[in-house]
Design a protein around this motif. Structure first.
Motif, PDB file in Angstrom:
ATOM      1  N   ASN A 100      59.115 -13.107  79.563  1.00 29.72           N
ATOM      2  CA  ASN A 100      58.230 -14.030  80.281  1.00 29.72           C
ATOM      3  C   ASN A 100      59.036 -15.032  81.089  1.00 29.72           C
ATOM      4  O   ASN A 100      60.162 -15.392  80.729  1.00 29.72           O
ATOM      5  CB  ASN A 100      57.305 -14.756  79.311  1.00 29.72           C
ATOM      6  CG  ASN A 100      58.001 -15.837  78.502  1.00 29.72           C
ATOM      7  OD1 ASN A 100      58.695 -15.527  77.528  1.00 29.72           O
ATOM      8  ND2 ASN A 100      57.843 -17.094  78.903  1.00 29.72           N
ATOM      9  N   ILE A 102      53.905  -3.259  82.971  1.00 32.50           N
ATOM     10  CA  ILE A 102      54.281  -2.593  81.728  1.00 32.50           C
ATOM     11  C   ILE A 102      55.396  -1.606  82.041  1.00 32.50           C
ATOM     12  O   ILE A 102      55.349  -0.914  83.064  1.00 32.50           O
ATOM     13  CB  ILE A 102      53.082  -1.848  81.098  1.00 32.50           C
ATOM     14  CG1 ILE A 102      52.012  -2.842  80.640  1.00 32.50           C
ATOM     15  CG2 ILE A 102      53.532  -0.970  79.929  1.00 32.50           C
ATOM     16  CD1 ILE A 102      50.725  -2.176  80.149  1.00 32.50           C
ATOM     17  N   VAL A 118      49.659  -7.265  71.087  1.00 32.97           N
ATOM     18  CA  VAL A 118      50.032  -7.717  72.437  1.00 32.97           C
ATOM     19  C   VAL A 118      48.982  -8.668  72.974  1.00 32.97           C
ATOM     20  O   VAL A 118      49.298  -9.747  73.499  1.00 32.97           O
ATOM     21  CB  VAL A 118      50.216  -6.519  73.386  1.00 32.97           C
ATOM     22  CG1 VAL A 118      50.489  -7.012  74.809  1.00 32.97           C
ATOM     23  CG2 VAL A 118      51.350  -5.629  72.913  1.00 32.97           C
ATOM     24  N   CYS A 160      54.511 -12.297  82.582  1.00 34.50           N
ATOM     25  CA  CYS A 160      55.337 -11.519  81.653  1.00 34.50           C
ATOM     26  C   CYS A 160      55.328 -10.027  81.956  1.00 34.50           C
ATOM     27  O   CYS A 160      54.461  -9.510  82.673  1.00 34.50           O
ATOM     28  CB  CYS A 160      54.899 -11.766  80.213  1.00 34.50           C
ATOM     29  SG  CYS A 160      53.318 -11.024  79.754  1.00 34.50           S
ATOM     30  N   PRO A 195      50.149 -10.897  82.032  1.00 31.73           N
ATOM     31  CA  PRO A 195      50.996  -9.719  82.245  1.00 31.73           C
ATOM     32  C   PRO A 195      51.048  -9.306  83.709  1.00 31.73           C
ATOM     33  O   PRO A 195      50.033  -9.289  84.405  1.00 31.73           O
ATOM     34  CB  PRO A 195      50.332  -8.641  81.388  1.00 31.73           C
ATOM     35  CG  PRO A 195      48.904  -9.058  81.287  1.00 31.73           C
ATOM     36  CD  PRO A 195      48.913 -10.564  81.293  1.00 31.73           C
ATOM     37  N   VAL A 235      58.677  -8.338  75.158  1.00 29.23           N
ATOM     38  CA  VAL A 235      58.015  -9.049  76.249  1.00 29.23           C
ATOM     39  C   VAL A 235      59.026  -9.993  76.890  1.00 29.23           C
ATOM     40  O   VAL A 235      59.705 -10.760  76.193  1.00 29.23           O
ATOM     41  CB  VAL A 235      56.802  -9.868  75.748  1.00 29.23           C
ATOM     42  CG1 VAL A 235      56.174 -10.640  76.903  1.00 29.23           C
ATOM     43  CG2 VAL A 235      55.764  -8.954  75.095  1.00 29.23           C
ATOM     44  N   PRO A 275      54.190  -0.867  74.821  1.00 32.00           N
ATOM     45  CA  PRO A 275      53.126  -1.371  73.950  1.00 32.00           C
ATOM     46  C   PRO A 275      52.406  -0.247  73.205  1.00 32.00           C
ATOM     47  O   PRO A 275      51.418   0.301  73.669  1.00 32.00           O
ATOM     48  CB  PRO A 275      52.185  -2.070  74.938  1.00 32.00           C
ATOM     49  CG  PRO A 275      52.353  -1.296  76.218  1.00 32.00           C
ATOM     50  CD  PRO A 275      53.806  -0.883  76.242  1.00 32.00           C
ATOM     51  N   ILE A 302      55.712  -6.328  79.790  1.00 30.03           N
ATOM     52  CA  ILE A 302      55.551  -5.769  78.451  1.00 30.03           C
ATOM     53  C   ILE A 302      56.251  -4.412  78.394  1.00 30.03           C
ATOM     54  O   ILE A 302      56.072  -3.580  79.288  1.00 30.03           O
ATOM     55  CB  ILE A 302      54.061  -5.588  78.114  1.00 30.03           C
ATOM     56  CG1 ILE A 302      53.306  -6.918  78.267  1.00 30.03           C
ATOM     57  CG2 ILE A 302      53.884  -5.040  76.703  1.00 30.03           C
ATOM     58  CD1 ILE A 302      51.797  -6.766  78.345  1.00 30.03           C
ATOM     59  N   LEU A 348      49.503 -12.525  74.047  1.00 27.69           N
ATOM     60  CA  LEU A 348      49.172 -13.007  75.395  1.00 27.69           C
ATOM     61  C   LEU A 348      48.284 -14.233  75.319  1.00 27.69           C
ATOM     62  O   LEU A 348      48.491 -15.222  76.035  1.00 27.69           O
ATOM     63  CB  LEU A 348      48.478 -11.894  76.190  1.00 27.69           C
ATOM     64  CG  LEU A 348      49.316 -10.659  76.543  1.00 27.69           C
ATOM     65  CD1 LEU A 348      48.444  -9.611  77.226  1.00 27.69           C
ATOM     66  CD2 LEU A 348      50.493 -11.020  77.439  1.00 27.69           C
ATOM     67  N   ILE A 398      57.648  -4.372  70.113  1.00 28.43           N
ATOM     68  CA  ILE A 398      57.188  -4.370  71.498  1.00 28.43           C
ATOM     69  C   ILE A 398      57.846  -5.571  72.155  1.00 28.43           C
ATOM     70  O   ILE A 398      57.701  -6.701  71.677  1.00 28.43           O
ATOM     71  CB  ILE A 398      55.655  -4.491  71.577  1.00 28.43           C
ATOM     72  CG1 ILE A 398      54.989  -3.307  70.859  1.00 28.43           C
ATOM     73  CG2 ILE A 398      55.198  -4.572  73.033  1.00 28.43           C
ATOM     74  CD1 ILE A 398      53.497  -3.500  70.614  1.00 28.43           C
TER      75      ILE A 398
END
Length: 251
Positions: free
Chosen positions: A18, A49, A35, A24, A46, A16, A29, A26, A39, A14
């Motif tokens: 940031n 997504i 996740v 961030c 987040p 990410v 996921p 994602i 975090l 997964i």
């Protein structure tokens, strides 16, 4: 933007991204638990997504994440609408998140609605392009996947291939079964074995590297064409691609 990978299931990643403020994005996921842990550990917040396709190991954690972060925007193809996507995107769309622009590239093959997200230098390609290989054809055809590969191969050489599975060693072993004396494949195989022996990731790869070691991007290669002549008269690039995918399915 900083790129991070979170391991999930047996061999999923997964991804990410940031920024310096801890916000961030994602990608795919499939599982919410790792996740949420990342975090909390990294104190990330987040913002969005991104989903590449509808398979559960890529979308399974979305609804749980939305319970904790109900204002999250979830971008994905139409096939992910029942998986938590609240902003459907298509080929050619531009997605702006955290001052960065992501281009949406339609890449049918693994699934019919599969998409990739490109924000230089990062390509989030789900289960389309793997290091040393390509995704299995569950819904699309080999010609679909071949055409998708041609699109991705037009990206800059420095593009980082952020695919979703640690399949590299298996892919390279398959490639060596086709071209056992290929110098680039043997070089890369040694490198990958060293990384995996230390339980280190082989990803992201670069498109420059993939053009050297990924047979699915080398369908014009003379050595590959000569090898295929031993079994079939098919010589067009898309036919060679389909032959390789069929061979990989039973490897």
């Amino acid at each position: 933007m900083n790129l991070n990978s979170i391991s999930a299931f047996q061999d999923n990643y997964i991804w990410v991204l940031n920024d310096e403020q801890g916000k961030c994005i994602i990608v795919d996921p499939g599982d919410a638990e790792p996740v949420l842990k990342a975090l909390e550990t990294n104190q990330w917040t987040p913002e969005a997504i991104l989903l590449t396709h509808h398979h559960n190991d890529h979308v399974g954690g979305v609804k749980e994440l939305l319970k904790k972060y109900p204002d999250l925007v979830v971008y994905g193809p139409e096939e992910t609408q029942d998986k938590g996507t609240n902003r459907v995107v298509r080929e050619g769309d531009k997605v702006n998140i955290l001052k960065y622009e992501f281009s949406v590239i339609a890449t049918p093959g693994h699934t019919l609605g599969h998409i990739c997200f490109y924000c230089a230098p990062y390509l989030f390609c789900g289960d389309t392009l793997f290091s040393g290989g390509c995704g299995r054809l569950f819904e699309g055809t080999a010609r679909n996947m071949f055409d998708s590969f041609q699109k991705l191969n037009k990206l800059p050489a420095e593009t980082l291939i952020c695919c979703a599975h640690e399949y590299t060693l298996s892919n390279i072993k398959f490639s060596l079964s086709i071209l056992p004396n290929d110098d680039e494949l043997n070089r890369y195989c040694r490198k990958v074995k060293e990384l995996r022996a230390k339980n280190q990731s082989t990803l992201p790869s670069s498109l420059e590297n993939e053009r050297k070691i990924n047979l699915f991007l080398r369908t014009h290669n003379v050595d590959l064409k000569d090898k295929i002549k031993e079994e079939t008269n098919l010589q067009q690039p898309h036919q060679i691609f389909a032959w390789l995918r069929t061979k990989k399915d039973t490897f």
